[in-house]
Design a protein around this motif. Structure first.
Motif, PDB file in Angstrom:
ATOM      1  N   ALA A   1      39.576 -36.191  13.419  1.00  0.00           N
ATOM      2  CA  ALA A   1      39.281 -37.331  12.543  1.00  0.00           C
ATOM      3  C   ALA A   1      37.784 -37.567  12.470  1.00  0.00           C
ATOM      4  N   GLY A   2      37.094 -37.404  13.595  1.00  0.00           N
ATOM      5  CA  GLY A   2      35.637 -37.547  13.579  1.00  0.00           C
ATOM      6  C   GLY A   2      34.971 -36.544  12.671  1.00  0.00           C
ATOM      7  N   VAL A   3      35.453 -35.326  12.698  1.00  0.00           N
ATOM      8  CA  VAL A   3      34.902 -34.285  11.813  1.00  0.00           C
ATOM      9  C   VAL A   3      35.201 -34.622  10.355  1.00  0.00           C
ATOM     10  N   ILE A   4      36.411 -35.066  10.086  1.00  0.00           N
ATOM     11  CA  ILE A   4      36.802 -35.377   8.700  1.00  0.00           C
ATOM     12  C   ILE A   4      35.930 -36.492   8.123  1.00  0.00           C
ATOM     13  N   PHE A   5      35.598 -37.492   8.947  1.00  0.00           N
ATOM     14  CA  PHE A   5      34.831 -38.623   8.438  1.00  0.00           C
ATOM     15  C   PHE A   5      33.318 -38.435   8.500  1.00  0.00           C
ATOM     16  N   THR A   6      32.844 -37.452   9.249  1.00  0.00           N
ATOM     17  CA  THR A   6      31.392 -37.275   9.343  1.00  0.00           C
ATOM     18  C   THR A   6      30.879 -36.054   8.587  1.00  0.00           C
ATOM     19  N   VAL A   7      31.653 -35.007   8.517  1.00  0.00           N
ATOM     20  CA  VAL A   7      31.216 -33.796   7.827  1.00  0.00           C
ATOM     21  C   VAL A   7      31.992 -33.717   6.506  1.00  0.00           C
ATOM     22  N   ARG A   8      31.299 -33.937   5.433  1.00  0.00           N
ATOM     23  CA  ARG A   8      31.934 -33.933   4.119  1.00  0.00           C
ATOM     24  C   ARG A   8      32.143 -32.498   3.618  1.00  0.00           C
ATOM     25  N   PRO A   9      33.409 -32.092   3.384  1.00  0.00           N
ATOM     26  CA  PRO A   9      33.652 -30.708   2.956  1.00  0.00           C
ATOM     27  C   PRO A   9      33.073 -30.388   1.586  1.00  0.00           C
ATOM     28  N   GLU A  10      32.920 -31.386   0.712  1.00  0.00           N
ATOM     29  CA  GLU A  10      32.354 -31.097  -0.610  1.00  0.00           C
ATOM     30  C   GLU A  10      30.854 -30.847  -0.538  1.00  0.00           C
ATOM     31  N   ARG A  11      30.187 -31.376   0.490  1.00  0.00           N
ATOM     32  CA  ARG A  11      28.747 -31.165   0.643  1.00  0.00           C
ATOM     33  C   ARG A  11      28.422 -30.012   1.588  1.00  0.00           C
ATOM     34  N   GLU A  12      29.203 -29.908   2.660  1.00  0.00           N
ATOM     35  CA  GLU A  12      28.960 -28.887   3.686  1.00  0.00           C
ATOM     36  C   GLU A  12      30.253 -28.144   4.020  1.00  0.00           C
TER      37      GLU A  12
END
Length: 83
Positions: free
Chosen positions: A37-48
């Motif tokens: 959940a931390g990854v989902i909310f901090t690393v945006r898949p559309e940007r990175e």
């Protein structure tokens, strides 16, 4: 008396592990989902997308490693034999 317990029993059908059987296994799953959940909310898949994929793959590989070490040996299972 001090029988080693497996945290993740093998699934009855297929390859892999089922739900945990002790608190340690549940703790590992909880930590995995919190970190995911931390990854989902901090690393945006559309940007990175590469960083997102790398983080999710790394967390999942760590979960599989713990299951491999603390679970029953993995092999393909066809269910119980009929008598």
């Amino acid at each position: 008396m001090n029988k080693p317990t497996c945290w993740f029993p093998a699934k009855r059908y297929g390859w892999g592990w089922g739900v945990p059987t002790c608190w340690q296994g549940w703790a590992v799953l909880a930590v995995y989902f919190v970190l995911l959940a931390g990854v989902i909310f901090t690393v945006r898949p559309e940007r990175e997308p590469f960083h997102f994929l790398l983080a999710v793959t790394g967390l999942s590989a760590a979960l599989v490693a713990v299951c491999w070490l603390k679970g029953e040996p993995p092999r393909w299972r066809w269910g119980e034999k009929k008598r």
